[in-house]
Design a protein around this motif. Structure first.
Motif, short mmCIF file in Angstrom:
data_model
loop_
_atom_site.label_atom_id
_atom_site.label_comp_id
_atom_site.label_asym_id
_atom_site.label_seq_id
_atom_site.Cartn_x
_atom_site.Cartn_y
_atom_site.Cartn_z
N ASN A 276 -7.72 -3.44 -30.68
CA ASN A 276 -8.83 -4.35 -30.35
C ASN A 276 -8.30 -5.52 -29.52
O ASN A 276 -8.65 -6.66 -29.75
N ALA A 277 -7.48 -5.21 -28.56
CA ALA A 277 -6.74 -6.22 -27.80
C ALA A 277 -7.67 -7.14 -27.01
O ALA A 277 -8.75 -6.73 -26.56
N PHE A 278 -7.21 -8.37 -26.82
CA PHE A 278 -7.92 -9.34 -26.00
C PHE A 278 -8.08 -8.75 -24.59
O PHE A 278 -7.12 -8.30 -23.99
N GLY A 279 -9.32 -8.73 -24.12
CA GLY A 279 -9.61 -8.21 -22.79
C GLY A 279 -9.97 -6.73 -22.74
O GLY A 279 -10.45 -6.25 -21.72
N ASP A 280 -9.77 -6.00 -23.84
CA ASP A 280 -10.11 -4.57 -23.88
C ASP A 280 -11.63 -4.43 -23.94
O ASP A 280 -12.25 -4.88 -24.90
N PRO A 281 -12.25 -3.77 -22.94
CA PRO A 281 -13.71 -3.64 -22.95
C PRO A 281 -14.24 -2.61 -23.95
O PRO A 281 -15.45 -2.52 -24.18
N ASN A 282 -13.34 -1.85 -24.57
CA ASN A 282 -13.74 -0.82 -25.54
C ASN A 282 -12.98 -0.97 -26.86
O ASN A 282 -12.22 -0.09 -27.24
N PRO A 283 -13.20 -2.08 -27.57
CA PRO A 283 -12.45 -2.28 -28.81
C PRO A 283 -12.81 -1.24 -29.87
O PRO A 283 -13.95 -0.77 -29.95
#
Length: 165
Positions: A122-129
């Motif tokens: 669920n990384a910062f900037g990931d559009p598909n957490p």
């Protein structure tokens, strides 16, 4: 009206965590930050070391976070394997006096009103957490009116906060 303050009003609601010279106020911390433990075991998401003491949050968020944990536990049918599949055992942060990434403003973590889980998926900037695929977790936080960062213009899918944006 939300039960939580707007980000611009967190000092009024949670108190001022700032001490002298931009350092955290240890008196404020000792009077406001408490531990909340879920009914499952937590490990840090970066080293997989056990988190024995629980999650550090502001005392005004503690009962709400406990309700969230109990709701997630019930939704998982009290099955640790489900909790682990969802990534809710991977603690990535709670109270931490620091600036927001790329900003000169304090992070909501500085007031103890934000919490992160499973930073790798669920990384910062990931559009598909990953949490976007786990309605049980999203619903538990939403039922307590916590704001999820996964839908922000710069997504932060690991992040929930007891403050409106």
């Amino acid at each position: 009206m939300s039960r939580w303050p707007h980000q611009s009003e967190v000092d009024n609601f949670y108190g001022n965590p700032r001490g002298n010279n931009g350092e955290p106020d240890s008196v404020w911390e000792s009077q406001n930050i408490v531990y909340v433990s879920p009914p499952w075991k937590l490990v840090t998401s970066w080293s997989f070391e056990p988190v024995n003491s629980g999650v550090r949050v502001h005392k005004k968020c503690a009962d709400s976070l406990n309700n969230i944990f109990l709701s997630i536990w019930a939704s998982a049918n009290k099955d640790v394997r489900v909790i682990n599949e969802w990534g809710m055992h991977l603690y990535s942060g709670g109270y931490n006096f620091r600036l927001m990434r790329g900003s000169t403003s304090l992070s909501m973590h500085s007031w103890g009103c934000a919490i992160d889980f499973d930073s790798a998926r669920n990384a910062f900037g990931d559009p598909n957490p990953n949490f976007a695929r786990i309605p049980q977790v999203l619903d538990a936080f939403a039922s307590e009116e916590w704001t999820w960062g996964g839908g922000w213009s710069k997504p932060d899918g690991m992040h929930w906060q007891a403050a409106d944006i």
